[in-house]
Design an enzyme around this catalytic site. Structure first.
Site, short mmCIF file in Angstrom:
data_model
loop_
_atom_site.label_atom_id
_atom_site.label_comp_id
_atom_site.label_asym_id
_atom_site.label_seq_id
_atom_site.Cartn_x
_atom_site.Cartn_y
_atom_site.Cartn_z
CD GLU A 46 1.44 -12.57 17.21
OE1 GLU A 46 0.78 -11.95 16.06
OE2 GLU A 46 0.60 -13.06 18.11
NE ARG A 96 -2.34 -1.78 3.28
CZ ARG A 96 -2.27 -2.94 3.60
NH1 ARG A 96 -2.97 -3.97 2.64
NH2 ARG A 96 -1.59 -3.51 4.65
P1 AMP Z 1 4.20 -3.26 11.77
O1 AMP Z 1 5.42 -3.77 10.90
O2 AMP Z 1 3.80 -4.12 12.66
O3 AMP Z 1 4.42 -1.95 11.87
O4 AMP Z 1 3.15 -3.38 10.44
C1 AMP Z 1 2.83 -2.37 9.45
C2 AMP Z 1 2.62 -3.33 8.34
O5 AMP Z 1 1.47 -4.27 8.43
C3 AMP Z 1 1.94 -2.02 7.43
O6 AMP Z 1 2.47 -2.67 5.96
C4 AMP Z 1 0.71 -2.42 7.46
O7 AMP Z 1 -0.15 -2.26 6.04
C5 AMP Z 1 0.26 -3.67 7.84
N1 AMP Z 1 -0.80 -3.49 9.12
C6 AMP Z 1 -0.38 -3.85 10.35
N2 AMP Z 1 -1.35 -3.95 11.01
C7 AMP Z 1 -2.59 -3.31 10.32
C8 AMP Z 1 -3.90 -2.95 10.77
N3 AMP Z 1 -4.33 -2.74 11.83
N4 AMP Z 1 -4.52 -2.42 9.68
C9 AMP Z 1 -4.00 -2.16 8.49
N5 AMP Z 1 -2.78 -2.64 8.20
C10 AMP Z 1 -1.98 -3.20 9.07
#
Ligand code: AMP
Length: 180
Positions: free
Chosen positions: A104, A67
C-alpha cells in the site's frame, strides 16, 4: 482430484478466528493459530492437501514467510519432497535471488537461495501460504521460483479474500481451500 466435503470444510472453517482491526483499523485478520492448535482441524486440512497434491508429481514445496512455512513443511514431509522457504529480505544466509513487490505504501522484497531447487531446471514446485489478499506476495514469490528456472505449477492458500481478486494477478493456477 480430491475435493473437500462440506463437512470437512466446516471443520477447518470453524477453527479460523477473525480478529477485527489487526494489524490496523479496518482489516479483519484471519488468525490460523486456532487452526494449528486444533488437532482435528489441522489433520483434516493436511489430509485434504496430501490427497490433492499426491498426484502432482511435485519436486518441492515452497512456503512463504512465515505461516506458509508451517503448512508447507508438513505437506512436504507427507509427500516425501523437499521444502524451500521464501523469506522476507535479509533473512537467508547464502546467496539469494530477490523479487520486489509493492505494498500500500512502498515496497517489500522476498528472496530464495540461488540453489534452493538444487539447480534442477523445470523442478515442479507448489507454492503455499496461509492467505491470499491482494496477491502481491504470492505473485513475487511465484516469479522468484520461475526466475531460478524452477516451475511454479500451482499456488495454494488455506484462505482467499475473494473480493480483492488477488489470484487474477498470478500467472500460475491458484487453489484456495476456503473462500471469504
Ligand atoms: P497479499 O500480498 O496482499 O496477498 O497478502 C498476503 C500476505 O499477507 C500473506 O502472507 C498473509 O499471511 C498476510 N495477510 C494479508 N491480509 C491478511 C488477513 N486479512 N488476515 C491474515 N493474513 C493476512
Amino acid at each position: 482430484m480430491s475435493t473437500l466435503s462440506t463437512e470437512d470444510k466446516h471443520i477447518i472453517l470453524d477453527t479460523i478466528r477473525d480478529i477485527p482491526d489487526f494489524p490496523k483499523k479496518g482489516i479483519i485478520f484471519k488468525d490460523i493459530t486456532t487452526l494449528l492448535n486444533n488437532p482435528k482441524g489441522l489433520k483434516t486440512l493436511m489430509n485434504h492437501l496430501e490427497e490433492r497434491y499426491k498426484e502432482y508429481d511435485l519436486d518441492y514445496i515452497a512456503g512463504i514467510d512465515a505461516r506458509g512455512f508451517i503448512f508447507g513443511s508438513i505437506l512436504a514431509d507427507r509427500l516425501g519432497v523437499g521444502f524451500v522457504p521464501v523469506r522476507k529480505k535479509g533473512k537467508l544466509p547464502y546467496t539469494t535471488v530477490a523479487e520486489k513487490y509493492s505494498l500500500e505504501y512502498g515496497f517489500d522484497e522476498v528472496e530464495v537461495h540461488i540453489d534452493a531447487f538444487e539447480g534442477k531446471k523445470g523442478a515442479r514446485v507448489l507454492l503455499i501460504d496461509d492467505l491470499i489478499a491482494t496477491g502481491g506476495t504470492a505473485k513475487a514469490a511465484s516469479n522468484l521460483i520461475n526466475k531460478v528456472e524452477a516451475n511454479c505449477v500451482e499456488c495454494c492458500f488455506i484462505a482467499e479474500l475473494t473480493f480483492l481478486n488477488g489470484k487474477e494477478s498470478i500467472d500460475s493456477p491458484v487453489y484456495s481451500v476456503l473462500e471469504f
